[in-house]
Design a protein around this motif. Structure first.
Motif, PDB file in Angstrom:
ATOM      1  N   UNK A   1       6.358  -5.078   6.483  1.00 53.69           N
ATOM      2  CA  UNK A   1       5.439  -6.161   6.865  1.00 53.69           C
ATOM      3  C   UNK A   1       4.238  -5.706   7.689  1.00 53.69           C
ATOM      4  N   UNK A   2       4.243  -4.459   8.152  1.00 46.71           N
ATOM      5  CA  UNK A   2       3.163  -3.994   9.024  1.00 46.71           C
ATOM      6  C   UNK A   2       2.117  -3.150   8.305  1.00 46.71           C
ATOM      7  N   UNK A   3       2.119  -3.178   6.999  1.00 47.12           N
ATOM      8  CA  UNK A   3       1.116  -2.428   6.252  1.00 47.12           C
ATOM      9  C   UNK A   3      -0.283  -2.975   6.522  1.00 47.12           C
ATOM     10  N   UNK A   4      -1.250  -2.078   6.551  1.00 52.61           N
ATOM     11  CA  UNK A   4      -2.649  -2.483   6.700  1.00 52.61           C
ATOM     12  C   UNK A   4      -3.170  -3.044   5.385  1.00 52.61           C
ATOM     13  N   UNK A   5      -4.256  -3.823   5.463  1.00 53.03           N
ATOM     14  CA  UNK A   5      -4.829  -4.441   4.258  1.00 53.03           C
ATOM     15  C   UNK A   5      -5.167  -3.388   3.200  1.00 53.03           C
ATOM     16  N   UNK A   6      -5.711  -2.259   3.637  1.00 50.85           N
ATOM     17  CA  UNK A   6      -6.079  -1.210   2.695  1.00 50.85           C
ATOM     18  C   UNK A   6      -4.845  -0.626   1.999  1.00 50.85           C
ATOM     19  N   UNK A   7      -3.760  -0.484   2.747  1.00 49.86           N
ATOM     20  CA  UNK A   7      -2.521   0.012   2.154  1.00 49.86           C
ATOM     21  C   UNK A   7      -1.960  -0.985   1.152  1.00 49.86           C
ATOM     22  N   UNK A   8      -2.010  -2.256   1.504  1.00 49.56           N
ATOM     23  CA  UNK A   8      -1.532  -3.300   0.591  1.00 49.56           C
ATOM     24  C   UNK A   8      -2.350  -3.291  -0.699  1.00 49.56           C
ATOM     25  N   UNK A   9      -3.665  -3.150  -0.544  1.00 47.84           N
ATOM     26  CA  UNK A   9      -4.536  -3.124  -1.726  1.00 47.84           C
ATOM     27  C   UNK A   9      -4.180  -1.951  -2.641  1.00 47.84           C
ATOM     28  N   UNK A  10      -4.007  -0.775  -2.070  1.00 47.39           N
ATOM     29  CA  UNK A  10      -3.714   0.407  -2.883  1.00 47.39           C
ATOM     30  C   UNK A  10      -2.351   0.300  -3.550  1.00 47.39           C
ATOM     31  N   UNK A  11      -1.355  -0.152  -2.819  1.00 45.66           N
ATOM     32  CA  UNK A  11      -0.028  -0.316  -3.413  1.00 45.66           C
ATOM     33  C   UNK A  11      -0.036  -1.390  -4.498  1.00 45.66           C
ATOM     34  N   UNK A  12      -0.780  -2.469  -4.275  1.00 44.92           N
ATOM     35  CA  UNK A  12      -0.826  -3.545  -5.265  1.00 44.92           C
ATOM     36  C   UNK A  12      -1.608  -3.145  -6.512  1.00 44.92           C
ATOM     37  N   UNK A  13      -2.435  -2.091  -6.397  1.00 43.52           N
ATOM     38  CA  UNK A  13      -3.195  -1.599  -7.548  1.00 43.52           C
ATOM     39  C   UNK A  13      -2.363  -0.687  -8.452  1.00 43.52           C
ATOM     40  N   UNK A  14      -1.235  -0.220  -7.954  1.00 42.73           N
ATOM     41  CA  UNK A  14      -0.478   0.793  -8.680  1.00 42.73           C
ATOM     42  C   UNK A  14       0.019   0.315 -10.040  1.00 42.73           C
ATOM     43  N   UNK A  15       0.543  -0.894 -10.115  1.00 37.73           N
ATOM     44  CA  UNK A  15       1.168  -1.330 -11.364  1.00 37.73           C
ATOM     45  C   UNK A  15       0.167  -1.374 -12.507  1.00 37.73           C
ATOM     46  N   UNK A  16      -1.023  -1.924 -12.266  1.00 38.08           N
ATOM     47  CA  UNK A  16      -2.028  -1.983 -13.334  1.00 38.08           C
ATOM     48  C   UNK A  16      -2.504  -0.589 -13.735  1.00 38.08           C
ATOM     49  N   UNK A  17      -2.653   0.288 -12.757  1.00 35.73           N
ATOM     50  CA  UNK A  17      -3.062   1.659 -13.057  1.00 35.73           C
ATOM     51  C   UNK A  17      -2.033   2.355 -13.939  1.00 35.73           C
TER      52      UNK A  17
END
Length: 206
Positions: free
Chosen positions: A9-25
């Motif tokens: 739950x303590x991930x930064x916004x940038x980390x969340x964005x990068x992790x959430x981009x993984x599946x489409x990539x």
């Protein structure tokens, strides 16, 4: 991705964005090269991302340390870990050049400045590392023989340098040679049934 945020739950916004981009990539590049099993793709975040991030539940890599991801395949566990630990250097090692080429593209797209893929057999590497991470590559004794001389002599952290193995099932036979190994059952950290038999194994290099 909600599953990742549930347990981190303590991930930064940038980390969340990068992790959430993984599946489409990975959905895109997996059509060209089989980076990860297509049978498990619908459960991408649980079986690949969260499983690899189990290491982050038992250990925090310190800034400036150098970690080898042995047999990285499609970039696991190195890429998810590099996002969670942006100040740690990750060397992603695999002998299959076409996979390394696509990992380079994924790294470029995500602007990961702490990840460096290399196409080479791990036993031929001359580099030395603080830690090694690996998932489902070979049996532990085989990997241990490949990496036993790859560690920096002096540890700069509170534990000895060594390796984290992401594994599943009964490891009794694999660990007979390693009485000092420490097993971390992942169902202690994640509630989903998938993790009942999954674990992180830590083996120091001494």
């Amino acid at each position: 991705m909600e599953l990742i945020q549930k347990y981190f739950p303590n991930l930064l916004d940038q980390q969340i964005y990068k992790l959430s981009s993984l599946k489409n990539l990975y959905a895109y590049w997996n059509t060209y090269v089989n980076l990860i099993s297509r049978k498990t793709f619908n459960d991408f975040y649980q079986q690949h991302v969260l499983f690899c991030l189990g290491i982050a539940k038992v250990f925090s890599f310190y800034p400036g340390s150098c970690v080898m991801d042995l047999g990285t395949g499609g970039g696991f566990p190195g890429i998810p870990l590099s996002i969670v630990f942006p100040h740690t250097k990750f060397i992603l090692v695999d002998s299959i050049r076409k996979k390394i080429k696509i990992i380079e593209k994924i790294i470029y797209h995500l602007h990961l400045k702490n990840v460096f893929p290399i196409c080479i057999r791990a036993e031929k590497l001359e580099n030395q590392f603080d830690f090694v991470v690996t998932r489902y590559v070979k049996k532990i004794d085989i990997i241990h023989n490949w990496i036993k001389d790859k560690f920096k002599y002096k540890s700069t952290y509170k534990i000895q340098n060594g390796a984290f193995y992401i594994k599943g099932g009964n490891l009794y036979d694999e660990l007979k040679r390693f009485p000092h190994a420490v097993e971390y059952p992942l169902n202690h950290y994640f509630n989903e049934p998938f993790f009942i038999t999954k674990k992180i194994v830590w083996i120091s290099n001494i």
